[in-house]
Structure formats: structure tokens, C-alpha cells
Design a protein around this motif. Structure first.
Motif, PDB file in Angstrom:
ATOM      1  N   VAL A  52     -22.089 -64.033 -10.513  1.00 14.51           N
ATOM      2  CA  VAL A  52     -20.874 -63.842  -9.822  1.00 14.51           C
ATOM      3  C   VAL A  52     -20.317 -62.665  -9.661  1.00 14.51           C
ATOM      4  CG1 VAL A  52     -18.274 -64.880  -9.999  1.00 14.51           C
ATOM      5  CG2 VAL A  52     -20.812 -66.386 -10.280  1.00 14.51           C
ATOM      6  N   ARG A  53     -20.135 -62.380 -11.443  1.00 16.90           N
ATOM      7  CA  ARG A  53     -20.545 -61.476 -11.395  1.00 16.90           C
ATOM      8  C   ARG A  53     -20.773 -59.521 -10.113  1.00 16.90           C
ATOM      9  NH1 ARG A  53     -19.576 -57.662 -16.823  1.00 16.90           N
ATOM     10  NH2 ARG A  53     -21.768 -57.886 -16.533  1.00 16.90           N
ATOM     11  N   ALA A  54     -22.137 -60.719 -10.372  1.00 17.53           N
ATOM     12  CA  ALA A  54     -23.376 -59.328  -9.823  1.00 17.53           C
ATOM     13  C   ALA A  54     -22.589 -58.992  -8.549  1.00 17.53           C
ATOM     14  CB  ALA A  54     -24.315 -59.663  -9.664  1.00 17.53           C
ATOM     15  N   LEU A  55     -22.154 -60.231  -7.421  1.00 21.44           N
ATOM     16  CA  LEU A  55     -22.472 -60.902  -6.420  1.00 21.44           C
ATOM     17  C   LEU A  55     -21.010 -59.983  -6.204  1.00 21.44           C
ATOM     18  CD1 LEU A  55     -23.949 -64.324  -6.123  1.00 21.44           C
ATOM     19  CD2 LEU A  55     -24.220 -62.245  -4.844  1.00 21.44           C
ATOM     20  N   ARG A  56     -19.814 -60.492  -6.532  1.00 25.13           N
ATOM     21  CA  ARG A  56     -18.607 -59.946  -6.909  1.00 25.13           C
ATOM     22  C   ARG A  56     -18.616 -58.139  -5.730  1.00 25.13           C
ATOM     23  NH1 ARG A  56     -14.903 -58.641 -10.352  1.00 25.13           N
ATOM     24  NH2 ARG A  56     -16.405 -57.590 -11.784  1.00 25.13           N
ATOM     25  N   ASP A  57     -19.326 -57.465  -7.093  1.00 24.51           N
ATOM     26  CA  ASP A  57     -19.494 -56.486  -7.321  1.00 24.51           C
ATOM     27  C   ASP A  57     -20.107 -55.463  -5.615  1.00 24.51           C
ATOM     28  OD1 ASP A  57     -18.883 -56.043  -9.917  1.00 24.51           O
ATOM     29  OD2 ASP A  57     -20.246 -55.793 -10.729  1.00 24.51           O
ATOM     30  N   MET A  58     -21.386 -57.151  -5.679  1.00 23.74           N
ATOM     31  CA  MET A  58     -22.008 -56.418  -4.663  1.00 23.74           C
ATOM     32  C   MET A  58     -20.983 -56.413  -3.321  1.00 23.74           C
ATOM     33  SD  MET A  58     -25.318 -58.058  -4.852  1.00 23.74           S
ATOM     34  CE  MET A  58     -26.227 -58.345  -6.750  1.00 23.74           C
ATOM     35  N   ASP A  96     -12.748 -61.760  -3.335  1.00 21.43           N
ATOM     36  CA  ASP A  96     -11.873 -61.938  -4.207  1.00 21.43           C
ATOM     37  C   ASP A  96     -11.775 -63.196  -4.600  1.00 21.43           C
ATOM     38  OD1 ASP A  96      -8.634 -61.152  -4.759  1.00 21.43           O
ATOM     39  OD2 ASP A  96      -8.731 -63.870  -3.438  1.00 21.43           O
ATOM     40  N   ALA A  97     -12.842 -64.670  -3.967  1.00 20.86           N
ATOM     41  CA  ALA A  97     -12.825 -65.055  -4.138  1.00 20.86           C
ATOM     42  C   ALA A  97     -13.452 -65.363  -5.730  1.00 20.86           C
ATOM     43  CB  ALA A  97     -12.971 -66.370  -3.129  1.00 20.86           C
ATOM     44  N   LEU A  98     -14.683 -64.928  -5.362  1.00 17.61           N
ATOM     45  CA  LEU A  98     -15.453 -64.734  -6.629  1.00 17.61           C
ATOM     46  C   LEU A  98     -14.641 -64.007  -7.964  1.00 17.61           C
ATOM     47  CD1 LEU A  98     -18.057 -63.148  -5.380  1.00 17.61           C
ATOM     48  CD2 LEU A  98     -17.693 -65.261  -5.635  1.00 17.61           C
ATOM     49  N   ASP A  99     -13.305 -63.293  -7.928  1.00 18.47           N
ATOM     50  CA  ASP A  99     -12.999 -62.782  -9.075  1.00 18.47           C
ATOM     51  C   ASP A  99     -12.191 -64.002  -9.558  1.00 18.47           C
ATOM     52  OD1 ASP A  99     -12.558 -59.816  -9.661  1.00 18.47           O
ATOM     53  OD2 ASP A  99     -11.318 -59.450  -7.517  1.00 18.47           O
ATOM     54  N   ALA A 100     -11.389 -64.744  -8.688  1.00 14.03           N
ATOM     55  CA  ALA A 100     -10.488 -66.312  -8.856  1.00 14.03           C
ATOM     56  C   ALA A 100     -11.838 -66.995  -9.688  1.00 14.03           C
ATOM     57  CB  ALA A 100     -10.462 -67.247  -7.996  1.00 14.03           C
ATOM     58  N   VAL A 101     -12.815 -67.011  -9.976  1.00  9.22           N
ATOM     59  CA  VAL A 101     -13.867 -67.917 -10.464  1.00  9.22           C
ATOM     60  C   VAL A 101     -14.370 -67.462 -11.313  1.00  9.22           C
ATOM     61  CG1 VAL A 101     -16.352 -68.558 -10.705  1.00  9.22           C
ATOM     62  CG2 VAL A 101     -14.931 -69.105  -8.483  1.00  9.22           C
ATOM     63  N   LEU A 102     -14.218 -65.700 -11.863  1.00  9.28           N
ATOM     64  CA  LEU A 102     -14.083 -65.241 -12.959  1.00  9.28           C
ATOM     65  C   LEU A 102     -13.486 -65.429 -13.717  1.00  9.28           C
ATOM     66  CD1 LEU A 102     -15.884 -61.553 -12.059  1.00  9.28           C
ATOM     67  CD2 LEU A 102     -17.038 -63.695 -13.885  1.00  9.28           C
ATOM     68  N   ASP A 103     -12.136 -65.500 -13.182  1.00 13.20           N
ATOM     69  CA  ASP A 103     -10.936 -65.620 -14.084  1.00 13.20           C
ATOM     70  C   ASP A 103     -10.855 -66.879 -15.029  1.00 13.20           C
ATOM     71  OD1 ASP A 103     -10.282 -63.038 -13.472  1.00 13.20           O
ATOM     72  OD2 ASP A 103      -8.118 -63.802 -11.760  1.00 13.20           O
ATOM     73  N   SER A 105     -12.913 -69.110 -15.667  1.00 11.49           N
ATOM     74  CA  SER A 105     -14.855 -68.750 -16.055  1.00 11.49           C
ATOM     75  C   SER A 105     -14.430 -68.326 -17.726  1.00 11.49           C
ATOM     76  CB  SER A 105     -15.597 -68.166 -15.684  1.00 11.49           C
ATOM     77  OG  SER A 105     -16.045 -69.507 -14.528  1.00 11.49           O
ATOM     78  N   PRO A 106     -14.339 -69.019 -18.869  1.00 12.22           N
ATOM     79  CA  PRO A 106     -14.203 -68.254 -20.263  1.00 12.22           C
ATOM     80  C   PRO A 106     -15.560 -67.863 -20.387  1.00 12.22           C
ATOM     81  CG  PRO A 106     -13.833 -70.933 -20.260  1.00 12.22           C
ATOM     82  CD  PRO A 106     -14.396 -71.223 -18.967  1.00 12.22           C
ATOM     83  N   ALA A 107     -16.716 -68.294 -20.197  1.00  6.98           N
ATOM     84  CA  ALA A 107     -18.127 -67.396 -20.095  1.00  6.98           C
ATOM     85  C   ALA A 107     -17.931 -65.848 -19.927  1.00  6.98           C
ATOM     86  CB  ALA A 107     -18.710 -67.844 -19.817  1.00  6.98           C
ATOM     87  N   ALA A 108     -16.293 -65.439 -19.055  1.00  3.66           N
ATOM     88  CA  ALA A 108     -16.819 -64.464 -18.606  1.00  3.66           C
ATOM     89  C   ALA A 108     -16.461 -63.440 -19.134  1.00  3.66           C
ATOM     90  CB  ALA A 108     -15.849 -64.038 -17.405  1.00  3.66           C
ATOM     91  N   ARG A 109     -15.250 -63.895 -20.542  1.00  2.00           N
ATOM     92  CA  ARG A 109     -15.663 -62.799 -21.112  1.00  2.00           C
ATOM     93  C   ARG A 109     -15.899 -62.445 -22.104  1.00  2.00           C
ATOM     94  NH1 ARG A 109     -10.922 -67.468 -21.160  1.00  2.00           N
ATOM     95  NH2 ARG A 109     -11.925 -68.599 -23.031  1.00  2.00           N
ATOM     96  N   ASP A 110     -17.613 -62.669 -22.777  1.00  2.00           N
ATOM     97  CA  ASP A 110     -18.233 -62.292 -23.309  1.00  2.00           C
ATOM     98  C   ASP A 110     -19.733 -61.675 -22.349  1.00  2.00           C
ATOM     99  OD1 ASP A 110     -16.923 -63.327 -25.442  1.00  2.00           O
ATOM    100  OD2 ASP A 110     -17.391 -66.029 -25.075  1.00  2.00           O
ATOM    101  N   LEU A 111     -18.948 -61.207 -21.348  1.00  2.00           N
ATOM    102  CA  LEU A 111     -20.004 -60.860 -20.326  1.00  2.00           C
ATOM    103  C   LEU A 111     -20.272 -59.245 -21.077  1.00  2.00           C
ATOM    104  CD1 LEU A 111     -19.603 -62.182 -17.001  1.00  2.00           C
ATOM    105  CD2 LEU A 111     -21.650 -62.518 -18.223  1.00  2.00           C
ATOM    106  N   PRO A 112     -21.625 -58.600 -21.146  1.00  2.00           N
ATOM    107  CA  PRO A 112     -21.694 -57.757 -21.344  1.00  2.00           C
ATOM    108  C   PRO A 112     -21.781 -56.381 -20.294  1.00  2.00           C
ATOM    109  CG  PRO A 112     -24.703 -58.375 -20.461  1.00  2.00           C
ATOM    110  CD  PRO A 112     -22.460 -59.694 -20.385  1.00  2.00           C
TER     111      PRO A 112
END
Length: 275
Positions: A52-58, A96-103, A105-112
């Protein structure tokens, strides 16, 4: 006297895709329709969140891509620039929608960390040109560079669609969020595919320019500036297993089916998607 296939003028506009209707029905803010509560019942795992983060960045790189396009002759094509304006708007809100998904998702806090040294590939050196060098090089290419831009944009959309489909298959919760995004991107693909078909079919010079660009592009577009480990993750996660390799073969077949695209170029695109 030049034949039609050697002309440097733009081909006549094709009927079919209504750019004005596309602009009138553009999709904006998605947050009011996202079922983020369902992610609490079906939380994303760490790798899905990383995708999700990779696609958000793209999606966020769209502004930079449009900047690079509009310092070339592409800015003189009213139909394409009208599409790009709405395309950029829709991709901003997808990010922006993908940002909302990241917000959510608890797993987003531990991403490298996503930062790191970029991959250095000799074949991708032209992708590292800044807007000034791109503009200077484009002066020698002329209006046929529009064919390159719509075709590489089309291939990029095919690649990111494969990633979105991978996300949609994670859970019902994620499918409810991603399926509307895929539908939005279907319209982008319709326009780009129609433009690529007619422009490549019209000009031999456009085909030569586009073959060269496809052979040397970093995929997805913009990857040349991303960290090596993030590129490797995307390739492994989206295209690394059996179904992913099938997606890469499908993309190769679609690239090869475009007018004048050489089979070896399509195979190069496929090989550079694989980990």
C-alpha cells in the motif's frame, strides 16, 4: 515525399474516449466511501501494508511526472494535456485514499524506512535526466515524443494494476477499497491505450522512439529514484510467485501486441519486472 508512416505531424484525433466527459466525472476525495472499519476485522499484514505504501508513493510521483512531460512537445497536444490534468487530479485522491488505509493499519507503524540507496542500472541512465536535459533531448524528438509518453504511461498503468489486483485479493475488506480504484484506472488505461494504438500505428518514427523508451525505462515509472530495497520488494511481492510471473507474461503479451513494438522490447519489459 514522406509517407504517412514517416510524418512527424500528429495523427487525427480518434473517436471513442470523451476527454470532456472524463473531466466532468472526475473522482475526487474517497474518504467518505472507504470502509476502513472493516480493516479492524481483517487487518492487513506487514507485506500488504508495505505494498500500500509503495503504491501510495507511486501515485504521489504524478506531479513530477507531469512536470517532466510538459517540458516536451507533449504540452502542445491539447487532448493529451486535458487528459493529464484530470489524470493527475484522480491520482492525487487515490494516493490520499491509500494514506487513509495506512492510517487505519497498525502494521504501518512497524514498516522499514522507505529511504535508501537507489539501484544503479546502466540501461536506466536516461531516466535520471532532470527536466532541463529532458527538454533539450525532446527538442530533437519533436511531437512524436507524445507516442512515447502515452505508451510508457499505458505500460505503467498495466503494471500498477497488477499490484492493485494483488492487494484486492488479500481480503474482502481490502477488495471493497481497491476495486473502485481499479475501476478509476480502467478509464486511464482506455485513454492511453487508444492514444498509443493510433500514434504508434501512424508513425514509424514514433515506434522507434517508443521502442527505445520501453527498453530503457525503470518500472514502474519513477522507480529509478526509489531505494533499491523498495524496488526489490515490489518486484518480489507483485511478480515473484507463480501468479505474479503469469501477470508479467500477460504484460509482455500486451506490450508486444502494440503496433510496431518489437518482441525483444516486450521481453525486456517483462524481465525487468521480475525479481
Amino acid at each position: 515525399m514522406n509517407s504517412k508512416n514517416d510524418t512527424t505531424t500528429a495523427p487525427p484525433d480518434s473517436a471513442g474516449f470523451d476527454v470532456r466527459e472524463f473531466a466532468r466525472t472526475a473522482h475526487g476525495n474517497h474518504r467518505g466511501t472507504l470502509d476502513l472499519d472493516s480493516l479492524a476485522d481483517e487487518p492487513l499484514d506487514a507485506e500488504s501494508v508495505r505494498l500500500v505504501r509503495a503504491l501510495r508513493d507511486m501515485e504521489r510521483t504524478t506531479l513530477h511526472r507531469v512536470r517532466d512531460l510538459l517540458v516536451t512537445a507533449t504540452h502542445k497536444d491539447a487532448r493529451v494535456t486535458a487528459f493529464l490534468t484530470t489524470w493527475m487530479f484522480e491520482k492525487f485522491w487515490i494516493a490520499d485514499a491509500l494514506d487513509a488505509v495506512l492510517d487505519a493499519s497498525p502494521a504501518a507503524r512497524d514498516l522499514p524506512a522507505s529511504a535508501g540507496p537507489a539501484r544503479r542500472v546502466w540501461a536506466e541512465r536516461r531516466e535520471r535526466r532532470g527536466p532541463v536535459l529532458r527538454s533539450l533531448a525532446a527538442n530533437f524528438t519533436g511531437t512524436q515524443i507524445v507516442a512515447e509518453h502515452v505508451t510508457t504511461g499505458l505500460v505503467d498503468e498495466w503494471i500498477t494494476q497488477a499490484a492493485y489486483r494483488r492487494l484486492a485479493g488479500v481480503s474482502c475488506a481490502m477488495a471493497s477499497i481497491i476495486d473502485p480504484v481499479v475501476e478509476i484506472k480502467h478509464r486511464h488505461i482506455r485513454f492511453l491505450a487508444a492514444e498509443a494504438e493510433r500514434r504508434l500505428g501512424y508513425s514509424a518514427r514514433a515506434r522507434r522512439i517508443t521502442n527505445r523508451a520501453l527498453r530503457h525505462s525503470a518500472w514502474p515509472l519513477g522507480s529509478v529514484d526509489r531505494a533499491e530495497h523498495e524496488r526489490t520488494f515490489f518486484e518480489r511481492h507483485v511478480f515473484g510467485d507463480q501468479s505474479g510471473r503469469a501477470e508479467a507474461r500477460r504484460i509482455r503479451a500486451m506490450v508486444a501486441a502494440l503496433p510496431g513494438i518489437r518482441p525483444g522490447v516486450a521481453s525486456t519489459v517483462e524481465s525487468r519486472l521480475l525479481p
